[in-house]
Design a protein around this motif. Structure first.
Motif, PDB file in Angstrom:
ATOM      1  N   SER A   1       0.812  -1.220   0.000  1.00 57.78           N
ATOM      2  CA  SER A   1       0.000   0.000   0.000  1.00 57.78           C
ATOM      3  C   SER A   1       0.843   1.266   0.000  1.00 57.78           C
ATOM      4  O   SER A   1       0.318   2.364  -0.223  1.00 57.78           O
TER       5      SER A   1
ATOM      6  N   SER B   1       2.025   3.058   2.307  1.00 59.60           N
ATOM      7  CA  SER B   1       1.460   4.059   3.210  1.00 59.60           C
ATOM      8  C   SER B   1       2.211   4.148   4.535  1.00 59.60           C
ATOM      9  O   SER B   1       2.385   5.242   5.073  1.00 59.60           O
ATOM     10  N   LEU B   2       2.622   3.021   5.077  1.00 62.07           N
ATOM     11  CA  LEU B   2       3.323   2.970   6.350  1.00 62.07           C
ATOM     12  C   LEU B   2       4.433   1.929   6.269  1.00 62.07           C
ATOM     13  O   LEU B   2       4.319   0.938   5.538  1.00 62.07           O
TER      14      LEU B   2
ATOM     15  N   GLY C   1      -0.380   8.228   7.697  1.00 69.30           N
ATOM     16  CA  GLY C   1      -0.108   6.956   7.042  1.00 69.30           C
ATOM     17  C   GLY C   1      -1.273   5.990   7.144  1.00 69.30           C
ATOM     18  O   GLY C   1      -1.613   5.295   6.179  1.00 69.30           O
TER      19      GLY C   1
ATOM     20  N   ASN D   1      -4.040   7.007   4.790  1.00 68.28           N
ATOM     21  CA  ASN D   1      -3.683   6.649   3.423  1.00 68.28           C
ATOM     22  C   ASN D   1      -3.793   5.142   3.199  1.00 68.28           C
ATOM     23  O   ASN D   1      -4.203   4.695   2.120  1.00 68.28           O
ATOM     24  N   MET D   2      -3.432   4.355   4.204  1.00 69.57           N
ATOM     25  CA  MET D   2      -3.582   2.909   4.081  1.00 69.57           C
ATOM     26  C   MET D   2      -5.051   2.532   3.935  1.00 69.57           C
ATOM     27  O   MET D   2      -5.412   1.652   3.144  1.00 69.57           O
ATOM     28  N   HIS D   3      -5.902   3.198   4.693  1.00 68.91           N
ATOM     29  CA  HIS D   3      -7.334   2.918   4.623  1.00 68.91           C
ATOM     30  C   HIS D   3      -7.939   3.315   3.268  1.00 68.91           C
ATOM     31  O   HIS D   3      -9.021   2.835   2.911  1.00 68.91           O
ATOM     32  N   ARG D   4      -7.259   4.167   2.528  1.00 68.18           N
ATOM     33  CA  ARG D   4      -7.732   4.530   1.186  1.00 68.18           C
ATOM     34  C   ARG D   4      -7.545   3.377   0.199  1.00 68.18           C
ATOM     35  O   ARG D   4      -8.123   3.402  -0.887  1.00 68.18           O
ATOM     36  N   HIS D   5      -6.750   2.403   0.562  1.00 70.38           N
ATOM     37  CA  HIS D   5      -6.587   1.224  -0.299  1.00 70.38           C
ATOM     38  C   HIS D   5      -7.750   0.278  -0.024  1.00 70.38           C
ATOM     39  O   HIS D   5      -7.892  -0.245   1.078  1.00 70.38           O
TER      40      HIS D   5
ATOM     41  N   SER E   1     -11.834  -1.125   3.475  1.00 69.12           N
ATOM     42  CA  SER E   1     -10.491  -0.569   3.588  1.00 69.12           C
ATOM     43  C   SER E   1      -9.490  -1.616   4.038  1.00 69.12           C
ATOM     44  O   SER E   1      -9.824  -2.543   4.796  1.00 69.12           O
TER      45      SER E   1
ATOM     46  N   TYR F   1      -5.157  12.168  11.333  1.00 64.15           N
ATOM     47  CA  TYR F   1      -6.040  11.255  10.604  1.00 64.15           C
ATOM     48  C   TYR F   1      -7.305  11.989  10.156  1.00 64.15           C
ATOM     49  O   TYR F   1      -7.711  11.904   8.992  1.00 64.15           O
TER      50      TYR F   1
END
Length: 301
Positions: A80, A82-83, A119, A122-126, A200, A252
């Motif tokens: 992802s 993101s992190l 981060g 942004n990960m949850h946007r995947h 997500s 967040y």
């Protein structure tokens, strides 16, 4: 930490060292093996040569599937972009042990909680097309079912709360816990809006012990129980055992505000983890589980 002599260690370590050499395509000649703790599930070690360090997680041979799923979850987080998470190198087993070899990251640092919030958002946007995941994994040492579902409420009812309540019944927790649970399972859909959450990418077990900061102060997340679900489940768990720093939540929410009704849903989501603790660690969590259920049912009227 006490260093373990590699010369007197069991043949287990010879096998692991050979596997590291195979996967790195470079001879790995370790100089030290240092216990670095671990939780109640695994033993954890740092193994190093003159240039490289790796983190080794050990469990009984039956833990191989758990380590395979953990490695897949870490790869999903890394994909992802993101992190940061420890990159898995390899895993394996012999008749007595299973192991997972990970990138070693020095995590004894202070860092940027706001970067963790950014981060995670942004990960949850995947997102995926459905809830669940490609495989089951574990939450602690409990099986976590991740069958793919197009309906989040049904997924949470069957594979999260329903599963934990059935396990509690097998463990002897009947009576009030089960009667409250049955009522909640039949009615908790009222906590949700007509717009379902997107599926997500979730860490799945995001409490304060599963994140830290690398030497550059950047956040690192680890020990995941990955699946695709409502992002609020990750946020809820961050609040379960004392909460994360305020900068995390502010950062967040600057990216993605929580939806209306989150205050009630976070209790519903955290009930899953409290029930899991009940099943793993015993009756000291029974009262807390029942209190959460009663509160949720009172809000339904």
């Amino acid at each position: 930490m006490k260093r373990t002599s590699l010369q007197t260690a069991s043949p287990l370590w010879t096998t692991i060292v050979a596997q590291i050499s195979q996967f790195t395509r470079s001879p790995f000649i370790p100089e030290s093996l240092i216990p670095i703790g671990g939780g109640c599930i695994n033993q954890t070690f740092c193994i190093r040569d003159c240039e490289r360090r790796y983190c080794i997680k050990l469990n009984a041979a039956s833990g191989l599937a758990m380590f395979e799923a953990e490695a897949a979850g870490l790869e999903a987080i890394l994909d992802s972009a993101s992190l940061r998470a420890p990159r898995p190198l390899c895993f394996g087993s012999n008749p007595d042990h299973a192991w997972l070899v990970l990138e070693f990251i020095d995590l004894h640092n202070r860092g940027n909680a706001a970067a963790l919030g950014i981060g995670l958002a942004n990960m949850h946007r995947h997102t995926a097309e459905a809830f669940g995941w490609v495989r089951d994994n574990t939450i602690g040492s409990t099986l976590q079912k991740n069958a793919v579902s197009s309906n989040w409420i049904s997924f949470w009812r069957q594979y999260r709360l329903g599963y934990q309540l059935a396990l509690a019944r097998k463990n002897g927790y009947t009576g009030s816990l089960q009667s409250l649970g049955e009522r909640l399972l039949s009615e908790f859909q009222h906590f949700f809006t007509d717009t379902p959450p997107p599926p997500s990418l979730l860490h799945g077990d995001l409490w304060g012990g599963n994140y830290a900061f690398d030497p550059d102060g950047q956040p690192v997340i680890f020990d995941p129980a990955v699946y695709y679900g409502d992002r609020e489940t990750d946020l809820a768990m961050t609040e379960l055992f004392g909460g994360f720093p305020p900068d995390f939540y502010a950062a967040y929410r600057d990216i993605w505000q929580v939806d209306a009704g989150y205050a009630a849903r976070k209790q519903l989501y955290n009930l899953y983890h409290i029930l899991n603790h009940l099943n793993l660690f015993g009756s000291q969590y029974l009262g807390q589980a029942e209190t959460i259920m009663k509160k949720l049912l009172s809000e339904l009227g």
